[in-house]
Design a protein around this motif. Structure first.
Motif, mmCIF file in Angstrom:
data_model
loop_
_atom_site.group_PDB
_atom_site.id
_atom_site.type_symbol
_atom_site.label_atom_id
_atom_site.label_comp_id
_atom_site.label_asym_id
_atom_site.label_seq_id
_atom_site.Cartn_x
_atom_site.Cartn_y
_atom_site.Cartn_z
ATOM 1 N N VAL A 243 1.143 -1.618 0.018
ATOM 2 C CA VAL A 243 -0.016 0.024 -0.053
ATOM 3 C C VAL A 243 0.853 0.928 0.250
ATOM 4 O O VAL A 243 1.007 2.059 -0.972
ATOM 5 N N THR A 244 1.986 1.506 1.016
ATOM 6 C CA THR A 244 2.999 2.314 0.818
ATOM 7 C C THR A 244 3.387 2.528 -0.495
ATOM 8 O O THR A 244 3.952 4.077 -0.783
ATOM 9 N N LEU A 245 4.667 1.615 -1.332
ATOM 10 C CA LEU A 245 4.742 2.053 -2.116
ATOM 11 C C LEU A 245 4.566 2.618 -3.048
ATOM 12 O O LEU A 245 4.861 3.639 -3.273
ATOM 13 N N ASP A 246 2.965 2.062 -3.289
ATOM 14 C CA ASP A 246 2.103 3.015 -4.274
ATOM 15 C C ASP A 246 1.811 5.009 -3.883
ATOM 16 O O ASP A 246 1.833 5.814 -4.702
ATOM 17 N N LEU A 247 2.123 4.596 -2.262
ATOM 18 C CA LEU A 247 1.571 5.915 -1.891
ATOM 19 C C LEU A 247 2.430 6.770 -2.405
ATOM 20 O O LEU A 247 1.817 7.946 -2.864
ATOM 21 N N PHE A 248 3.833 6.292 -1.796
ATOM 22 C CA PHE A 248 4.838 7.748 -2.309
ATOM 23 C C PHE A 248 5.716 7.562 -3.163
ATOM 24 O O PHE A 248 6.695 8.506 -3.379
ATOM 25 N N ALA A 249 5.137 5.986 -3.863
ATOM 26 C CA ALA A 249 6.102 6.347 -5.521
ATOM 27 C C ALA A 249 4.781 8.006 -6.543
ATOM 28 O O ALA A 249 5.902 8.330 -7.192
ATOM 29 N N VAL A 250 3.752 6.991 -6.214
ATOM 30 C CA VAL A 250 3.083 7.977 -7.313
ATOM 31 C C VAL A 250 2.874 9.382 -6.699
ATOM 32 O O VAL A 250 2.598 10.622 -7.179
ATOM 33 N N LEU A 251 2.995 8.936 -5.428
ATOM 34 C CA LEU A 251 2.771 10.420 -4.981
ATOM 35 C C LEU A 251 3.574 11.829 -5.546
ATOM 36 O O LEU A 251 3.717 12.573 -5.937
#
Length: 433
Positions: A243-251
């Motif tokens: 969940v957090t990988l997508d959150l921060f990478a795409v952020l």
């Protein structure tokens, strides 16, 4: 407790998820709703930027910041409603929740059709409709994503996710491209088309057989259910890392919020700004790249070293984003947008399959809400971050900074969450077995 989508004997399995009538209806609803909303949001963003530059006399940086504000107002309702939306998806028929939320988007499309035709658009109205769209998305995401495991056997879920993702990406390719063309013909036309397609999506969802909520959830207090969902994700490092990988990478890596700036003031074709038509093509290219990969994955899903491939795909996404920020050639820029979309598709496919197969049905709505909130945060807050960065660094600096940041995040998550890179296959046991 067993999952409602438990595998059946291999001889009973259909050859493809598309052989299941309810899944075909699900696929059609997903395609038409994404086609409608992706085109609608692209035109809305272009109109907002154009109105800010023209009617309000804002500078490029100030108008770009307004695009960031639009992302923020779409995200704030999702912070408020995501926990509630997850509980509702686990307590009520997920089909009805999805259809009713889709009807909210239908109302938005009708209002935009009328306001554009009458020349009544202004920034406050566009921001208000953006916030309402964010509210609808907060309820659609958990309920819709939780329907597929209830109508498709678990053994077919990786292929079903790939085909579903292809529907999403195909709609996201067609929607912006056609919306840009229709906007050039008559500004209200793309919104009128979105209204028709959202009506079709609503009817298709209602035609799916009822999806009763998982047993036992109705007896648990909603606040306790919210806590259970958050605790489940927070205590599982595998899910937390996904969940957090997508959150921060795409952020950091999202460049789409600034595409109106590139279309109006940076990229040219034969000496002229590419304009709304070029914007539609640019918004479609990431989804075109993703759809091409989705077509391959639907026939031959990734089966080995899935964790490492997911991490590599996120890094490739960041590299392509940074390269797009530096490009001044329109054709090269389109190719780079397709490349980042292809990389994102691989990451999304693997992450969605792992999450869906890792979570028991009774918690699927709440976990999907948390995952959806992270995705929305990465998209909408990413737009806000891009707008702020563009105000400070300019559009090019903001996109390049974000792309490099996505690569850095990938490296940090590879080290900090070794559970991700160690995942070899999709053969993950259900947590309640």
């Amino acid at each position: 407790m067993t999952d409602s989508a438990a595998p059946r004997p291999s001889q009973d399995l259909p050859a493809s998820p598309l052989a299941i009538p309810d899944y075909r209806r699900y696929w059609l609803a997903r395609f038409t709703s994404v086609f409608a909303t992706s085109g609608m949001v692209v035109v809305l963003g272009y109109q907002l930027y154009d109105i800010a530059r023209g009617s309000y006399g804002m500078s490029i940086k100030a108008a770009a910041f307004q695009l960031g504000v639009l992302g923020l107002v779409q995200f704030l309702p999702q912070i408020l409603f995501a926990p509630i939306a997850g509980v509702i998806a686990d307590r009520f028929d997920r089909r009805n929740v999805t259809a009713l939320a889709t009807m909210i988007d239908l109302v938005i499309a009708l209002v935009l059709t009328a306001a554009t035709a009458l020349g009544a658009l202004n920034l406050p109205l566009l921001f208000a409709l953006g916030a309402l769209h964010g509210t609808a998305r907060s309820f659609i995401g958990p309920a819709q994503s939780s329907i597929a495991p209830n109508i498709v056997p678990a053994a077919l879920m990786p292929r079903a996710i790939a085909i579903s993702s292809m529907a999403w990406q195909t709609g996201a390719v067609s929607g912006p491209a056609l919306a840009g063309i229709l906007f050039a013909v008559m500004p209200s036309l793309p919104y009128a088309l979105s209204s028709v397609l959202l009506a079709i999506a609503t009817i298709s969802i209602f035609r799916i057989r009822p999806v009763p909520p998982p047993p036992g959830n109705a007896d648990t207090h909603p606040l306790r259910q919210i806590v259970e969902g958050m605790t489940y994700v927070g205590s599982d490092r595998f899910l937390l890392g996904c969940v957090t990988l997508d959150l921060f990478a795409v952020l950091l890596g999202g460049a789409t919020a600034l595409l109106p700036v590139y279309a109006r003031d940076i990229l040219t074709w034969h000496g002229q700004p590419v304009g709304s038509y070029g914007l539609g093509i640019m918004r479609a290219m990431p989804s075109l790249g993703a759809a091409a990969v989705g077509l391959v994955l639907a026939r031959r899903p990734i089966e080995r070293e899935v964790g490492a491939k997911m991490l590599l795909a996120v890094a490739a996404y960041g590299i392509a984003t940074a390269a797009f920020g530096l490009s001044r050639d329109f054709i090269l820029s389109l190719g780079l947008l397709a490349a980042l979309g292809a990389a994102d598709m691989i990451s999304v496919f693997i992450r969605n399959a792992l999450v869906q197969l890792h979570v028991p049905d009774a918690l699927r709505g709440r976990v999907s809400a948390i995952s959806g909130l992270a995705i929305s945060a990465s998209n909408e807050l990413g737009e806000m971050e891009s707008g702020l960065a563009a105000a400070l660094l300019g559009a090019t600096g903001a996109v390049v900074f974000g792309g490099v940041g996505a690569v850095v995040v990938t490296v940090l998550w590879t080290i900090g969450f070794p559970e991700l890179r160690r995942v070899r296959t999709f053969a993950v046991r259900y947590a309640d077995e």
